[in-house]
Design a protein around this motif. Sequence first.
Motif, PDB file in Angstrom:
ATOM      1  N   GLN A   1       0.848  -1.195   0.000  1.00  0.00           N
ATOM      2  CA  GLN A   1       0.000   0.000   0.000  1.00  0.00           C
ATOM      3  C   GLN A   1       0.882   1.243   0.000  1.00  0.00           C
ATOM      4  O   GLN A   1       0.664   2.177  -0.770  1.00  0.00           O
ATOM      5  CB  GLN A   1      -0.912  -0.035   1.232  1.00  0.00           C
TER       6      GLN A   1
ATOM      7  N   PRO B   1      -6.797  -5.602   0.201  1.00  0.00           N
ATOM      8  CA  PRO B   1      -6.807  -4.733  -0.976  1.00  0.00           C
ATOM      9  C   PRO B   1      -7.650  -5.281  -2.121  1.00  0.00           C
ATOM     10  O   PRO B   1      -8.347  -4.524  -2.804  1.00  0.00           O
ATOM     11  CB  PRO B   1      -5.326  -4.664  -1.368  1.00  0.00           C
TER      12      PRO B   1
ATOM     13  N   ASP C   1      -6.630   5.857  -0.799  1.00  0.00           N
ATOM     14  CA  ASP C   1      -5.463   6.406  -1.484  1.00  0.00           C
ATOM     15  C   ASP C   1      -5.271   7.875  -1.134  1.00  0.00           C
ATOM     16  O   ASP C   1      -4.149   8.349  -0.954  1.00  0.00           O
ATOM     17  CB  ASP C   1      -5.602   6.235  -2.994  1.00  0.00           C
TER      18      ASP C   1
END
Lengths: 586, 428
Positions: free
Chosen positions: B15, B335, B408
């Motif tokens: 990530q 994810p 994000d």
Amino acid sequence: MMAEDRRPPLSTVFAEFSRGRFDSQAPLSIIGGGEPGGKARGLAGVRAALEACLSRGRFPQIAVDIPALAVLGTAVFDEFLADNALEETAAQDLADERMASAFQRCDLPFSILGDLRALVNEVRSPLAVRSSSLLEDARVSPFAGVYSTKMIPNAAYDADARFRELTQAIKFVYASTFSRLAKDYRAATGHAEGEEKMAVIIQELVGQRYPGRFYPELSGVARSINHYPTGPAHPADGVVSLALGLGKTIVDGGRCWTYSPAAPQVSPPFGSVEGLLKESQIEFWAVNMGEPPAYDPTRETEYLVRENLASAERDGSLRYLASTYNRLSGRLSIGLPFAGPRALTFAPLLALGEPPLNDLVVDVLKCCEAELDGPVEIEFAMTFDPHHFRLLQVRPMPGGRGQTPIDPQEMDGVRTLVAGGTALGNGVLEGLTDIVYTVPETFNLQNTVDMATELERLNRRLVESGRPYLLIVLGRLGTTDPWLGIPIRWAGISGARVVVEVAQDNARVELSQGSHFFHNVMSLGVKYFNLPFTGSRTIDWNWLGAQPAVEETRHFRHVRLSRPLVAKVDGLTSQGVVLKPAESPA
Amino acid sequence: MTTKTYGFFEETQHQFDRVAERLGLDQAARDLLRHPMREFHFSVPVRMDDGTVRVFRGSRVQHNDARGPGRGGIRFHPMEAADNIRALAMLMTWKCAVADLPLGGSMGGLACDPHDLTASELERVCRGWVRQTAKVIGPDWDIPGPDLMTNPQQMLWMLDEYESLRGARSPGFITGKPVGLGGSQGRKEAGGYGVMITVREALKDLGIEPRDTWASVQGFGNVAQHAIELYLKMGGRVLSVACWDPVDRVSYTYRKREGIDLEALRSITNPLGEIDQPKAVEMGYERLPGEAWLSQDVQILLPAALERQITLQNVGQISEQVRIVPEAADAPTTPEAEAALVERRVTVIPDLLANAGGSVCSYFEQVQGSMNYYWRRDEVLGKLDVHMTDAYMAVRQVAREQELTLRDAAYAIAVSRVAQACQERGWI
């Protein structure tokens, strides 16, 4: 107020509070659910109308608006009571300070904390935290002045301190819902305890910052109907009361300048220049922006200071308000042309029309009357240079100037107990057997504060036992000046159905028409008698003294008759009489 | 404690890698931020009540403290893995940064099951942990707090041990203390309320009223209970709650069609958030398999227990009605599962934003403790609301401007803040 079916839906006049937007151009907003209460609805109702009415450019030099406000809806009040288990405490007969302290110890609901925090983060100027209860929405029994308002400086550098001020003020207003006086008032007006819910208005305070204080140069109350027309004035001309500083002076019944908008140049009947200098306003209320006050979140005036004309002159706030006394000529000159004693005559505004305040007030009254479909009372404040007129409150006035013929023989007969002077209200009231009165021989203006306490206690007892009564006092009721009369709030005499004020020596007892006290007198249909010191008047003190007493306190006598009195007031002629029971011994 | 990882730390690093790539971080910054700056692994010998000695393995990982002293919990779990601790420490760095707290990220743990220990054994474990770490933690360096299966009493034992070692009172040493003994008002509510503040804002963005929504919750610990509490006040309703059953050693989901009664469930729940199964059934709750919470027809799915609970294997079970998944737990969504949810236009409020409330309030506790002056509850919660709302708004703004997911965007904000701090300190 508009009939309920004419009121627009809440969502069309109140937006959900938006963090980062608290200004007079923003929509009126509501935090939390529930109702916004009477005061808030009143303002919301006229806001659009005001913009439309005044958009024709009649007053290009004066900005007119309603100060920014957000309302905590009544659902927040419900949640506050429930989360803190306050219902039981609220129902107890606690002294007001104890009630207020109990509320201060509680926490406001989480749902509003973020919005309140965001508000104080954004706003760094004084705020007025006002009640806006459901019952303040009523055309009848409108509860004027029953609940509290708290002004806070909101100027501390530390946002935590500002947040604390605001939350304490909100809790203070909440607690006032359950003050002894509020409960008595609700009982006297036939409202059940659970009926009342409190919304709270958080409003930008109007005024300017001066060294150590904040206040508007001008506050005012204007009414569509004048119940005390003097000289050539007519009731329908209305009446306006003006004061320097916060409007608390007017609504508390303090000294202010009262005039007819049909003749703004005509002064109140002071009698002489010396009388004007002596009896016009010389002190005013302001928000303390200087030294932090003694900590007391349960006191309404915690953040207020009382200043005098000299302070106002130093601030430069008298320019549009004052005249100057010339000792040599014994006359008043408009404005501040030379050094000398100042008098608040508002002559620059009223005599010179600079700026045209009176015309503006008349237009605003007409606009509000049209919107609310009847006579209204408005509260406003104004600052100058630039000129900014701001509407603070609007409420309907109860009507009633009907006619009740009175036989002239009743005005001066064997059965006459009270007659003469001016009477307000209309109609016949029968059934009163209780009388509470001040004993003239022992009355002393030095004791008016104690009298207020005694009278409140007597009133409570009579209200609790469901016994309305006739109240006769020397001096004025409802004034904050103890040297004018008994400084008691309306709720402290809420059980009185007939009120008689008898002038003492040369003290003027004309009731301030801008005061909450006056408003409640009219709204509740109380028969009110004003007996001047001179002139035709009748009051049979001897007969009163001969009646058997239920209780005699240091300052009052409470008597109970075996047969009822009769009170009559003719609304058209402002004459009234209180008659002793039929076949009553002289 | 084992070093074997199921990939949690790797996922966290991946990530970070994606974010670093998007931000264009140089290699030095990536190398620094990809790994914890310091790790301490140690043994804690504890004499048990029966006189024997057991040795527990513990750790403290300090990921990054460029923005301020590290802050992170201590978790007790029998399967605690070092990689988990590393991942959680890194997440804490990002969490504190996205909430704009002047703190870095740490995490600690001990491989033990509190259920198997008596109170006095647990106390000795806690004190032993502090003795091993006292040199490397403290109010100016690294501030521990509670996490999985640790509670205020244990924090107080740890504080007491630390103060004995240091010879001074140090209320700012550890957070999660009881109110009245250095704890902050609002502490209990902060984690759960913080989650719901983000949900409130997300619902506004979606134009949905809370009263028109239902939720299903995994976990019934402090965070879940307070999240539910605020959610119910907002007008929402909770259909089901899933939690661990210590008797059957398996999870169950308890469902009530008309909505759960929070206070009733609380009355039959132990301090570890485990609902009494027979009593729940007596109260009329349906007892369903543990994973059933995931498939309920609700608008809000609230994972508030462990990591990796929503995976590619079970994401297909999630109802089409679900609109928001606020991550009250750390890393509950893999994810791959998140990608599937985003594809379905589900708003996933990432853990580092959604569950930052506890960190924010811990910071408040540390500040109050350092001043030895404690705020009223409404002051704490009012600040919490503004803090969390501002954090959500900032993340949402970046997400909209740069067409990113909330995760994000949150990472972008967090990583850039930490990288900048490292640069300004002259580390890179």
